[in-house]
Design an enzyme around this catalytic site. Structure first.
Site, PDB file in Angstrom:
ATOM      1  N   MET A   1      -0.064   1.178   5.247  1.00 17.79           N
ATOM      2  CA  MET A   1      -0.780   1.362   6.506  1.00 17.79           C
ATOM      3  C   MET A   1      -1.906   0.350   6.611  1.00 17.79           C
ATOM      4  O   MET A   1      -2.372  -0.200   5.614  1.00 17.79           O
ATOM      5  CB  MET A   1      -1.318   2.788   6.614  1.00 17.79           C
ATOM      6  CG  MET A   1      -2.276   3.213   5.534  1.00 17.79           C
ATOM      7  SD  MET A   1      -2.694   4.961   5.722  1.00 17.79           S
ATOM      8  CE  MET A   1      -3.678   5.227   4.245  1.00 17.79           C
TER       9      MET A   1
ATOM     10  N   SER B   1       0.844  -1.191   0.000  1.00 16.42           N
ATOM     11  CA  SER B   1       0.000   0.000   0.000  1.00 16.42           C
ATOM     12  C   SER B   1       0.882   1.244   0.000  1.00 16.42           C
ATOM     13  O   SER B   1       1.659   1.426  -0.929  1.00 16.42           O
ATOM     14  CB  SER B   1      -0.947  -0.028   1.212  1.00 16.42           C
ATOM     15  OG  SER B   1      -1.853   1.044   1.165  1.00 16.42           O
ATOM     16  N   THR B   2       0.798   2.090   1.023  1.00 17.55           N
ATOM     17  CA  THR B   2       1.570   3.336   1.050  1.00 17.55           C
ATOM     18  C   THR B   2       3.061   3.056   0.919  1.00 17.55           C
ATOM     19  O   THR B   2       3.613   2.263   1.675  1.00 17.55           O
ATOM     20  CB  THR B   2       1.316   4.104   2.365  1.00 17.55           C
ATOM     21  OG1 THR B   2      -0.085   4.155   2.605  1.00 17.55           O
ATOM     22  CG2 THR B   2       1.892   5.498   2.286  1.00 17.55           C
TER      23      THR B   2
ATOM     24  N   ASP C   1      -4.157  -4.993   5.940  1.00 13.90           N
ATOM     25  CA  ASP C   1      -4.599  -5.810   4.809  1.00 13.90           C
ATOM     26  C   ASP C   1      -3.547  -6.869   4.489  1.00 13.90           C
ATOM     27  O   ASP C   1      -2.358  -6.579   4.411  1.00 13.90           O
ATOM     28  CB  ASP C   1      -4.834  -4.923   3.584  1.00 13.90           C
ATOM     29  CG  ASP C   1      -5.572  -5.641   2.471  1.00 13.90           C
ATOM     30  OD1 ASP C   1      -6.192  -6.684   2.737  1.00 13.90           O
ATOM     31  OD2 ASP C   1      -5.527  -5.142   1.321  1.00 13.90           O
TER      32      ASP C   1
ATOM     33  N   HIS D   1      -2.703  -0.911  -3.279  1.00  9.92           N
ATOM     34  CA  HIS D   1      -3.868  -0.053  -3.035  1.00  9.92           C
ATOM     35  C   HIS D   1      -3.749   1.229  -3.847  1.00  9.92           C
ATOM     36  O   HIS D   1      -2.914   2.087  -3.570  1.00  9.92           O
ATOM     37  CB  HIS D   1      -3.967   0.314  -1.547  1.00  9.92           C
ATOM     38  CG  HIS D   1      -4.247  -0.854  -0.658  1.00  9.92           C
ATOM     39  ND1 HIS D   1      -3.937  -0.863   0.678  1.00  9.92           N
ATOM     40  CD2 HIS D   1      -4.792  -2.070  -0.919  1.00  9.92           C
ATOM     41  CE1 HIS D   1      -4.300  -2.019   1.211  1.00  9.92           C
ATOM     42  NE2 HIS D   1      -4.811  -2.772   0.255  1.00  9.92           N
TER      43      HIS D   1
END
Length: 364
Positions: A305, A184-185, A308, A211
């Protein structure tokens, strides 16, 4: 606990006011100033020393991309970009991330005031996340030289620049293999570090959930494809997976991997609701792969973050022969997803991002 000091940079007075109002509602955030272009932003950053900057890309005098490069050289601070959903906007966003931006928020595409309300929670969440980001690691991976992002058609013409790593040993030499990656991030940087080191004769297909909203994953795939020996593409519904190809889940769709005879077929779904706010979801992808029998599976969870991937990892581990790799805290831009995965006590290897490709290849 001190509040997160935020500087808002946007050429639209309306947008500055709206973002200010949204962020100021949160008790942990203090908007300490606004700027109307990149040049103004540089002066305000120097004077006000914010913890996080939100910045538009398209601005007069000095745009966000030019300002971002100077910020990361002279006054490094976590920067969150506001991006349009056009193809050029998506390509510029990938460029901004390569220049050191932490993450991005998509700008309104419809009636401006109504549409931005939809991203209010995401904006607050990402500002808080950015304030905790591993800035030292971002600075290590940041590039300043201007470059262009090739179109998907051009990618096939570009000489592959990735250097293959060859494992010292190979486990599971026989049998069918799957590699699945969730991030993600900070993920685009981490993915570039990993996929550019995988060889074109990789004996497995690779499935990736990053994401990102719709429209941006295609630009990410094009960028990675131009840098990698393996083919990198945005996944398509119904296509048969090929070894040596890396499939990135399109924004807005869950990616499922199903058996089609002796081969693997990709299914994209919008009928399954978002999981923990995410579609695509790492958990959903891992869960679908957990149902496949007769495969050696390598699951990788990198920077991001939230948590998931952790629930999906549990199901993967319960399904058979699975090796789990998590990115270390030292190199994670945000140590949420890897930390949650490690907390399951099911992770086999914890590696710095520059060692993850080598570790994957030891098991393929």
């Amino acid at each position: 606990m001190p509040k997160i000091k935020v500087l808002i940079v946007d050429d639209s007075a309306f947008m500055r006011k709206l973002i200010n109002d949204f962020l100021s509602e949160h008790p942990s955030i203090d908007v300490i100033g606004t700027a109307r272009n990149g040049e103004d932003a540089l002066k305000k950053i120097s004077a006000l020393k914010p913890d996080v900057v939100t910045m538009d890309i398209e601005m007069p005098v000095m745009d966000g991309l030019e300002a971002l490069q100077i910020i990361m050289k002279e006054h490094p601070v976590p920067v969150l970009m506001l991006s349009s959903t056009t193809q050029l906007g998506a390509e510029n966003t990938m460029l901004a991330i390569s220049y050191g931006a932490i993450d991005f928020i998509t700008k309104p595409s419809g009636p401006i005031s109504l549409d931005l309300i939809k991203v209010k929670e995401e904006l607050i969440e990402k500002v808080i996340s950015a304030s905790k980001a591993n800035l030292a690691e971002i600075m290590k991976k940041t590039t300043y030289a201007k470059s262009t992002i090739p179109s998907t058609k051009e990618c096939s013409k570009i000489e592959r620049k990735g250097q293959s790593l060859r494992p010292a040993q190979k486990s599971h030499a026989n049998g069918k293999k799957i590699i699945c990656i969730g991030t993600s991030t900070g993920g685009p940087r981490a993915l570039q570090e990993v996929v550019t080191k995988l060889p074109k004769d990789l004996d497995a297909a690779v499935f990736v959930v990053q994401h990102m909203p719709a429209g941006f994953t295609k630009s990410l795939a094009a960028r990675l494809d131009s840098l990698s020996e393996c083919r990198v593409k945005e996944a398509e519904d119904g296509e048969i997976a090929e070894k040596g190809t890396i499939y990135i889940a399109p924004g807005g769709y869950h990616l499922l991997v199903k058996e089609a005879g002796a081969r693997l077929k990709i299914e994209l779904s919008t009928s399954i609701p978002p999981k923990s706010g995410h579609r695509p979801s790492v958990d959903i992808m891992f869960q679908s792969i957990s149902t496949l029998s007769g495969y050696t599976k390598i699951a990788v969870i990198m920077t991001g973050m939230g948590a998931d991937g952790s629930q999906g990892l549990i199901e993967l581990k319960n399904s058979g022969d699975v090796t789990a790799i998590a990115e270390s805290e030292a190199t994670s831009i945000v140590y949420g997803m890897p930390k949650a995965a490690i907390a399951t006590n099911l992770v086999d290897e914890v590696e710095d991002v520059d060692k993850i490709a080598e570790t994957i290849l030891q098991y393929v």
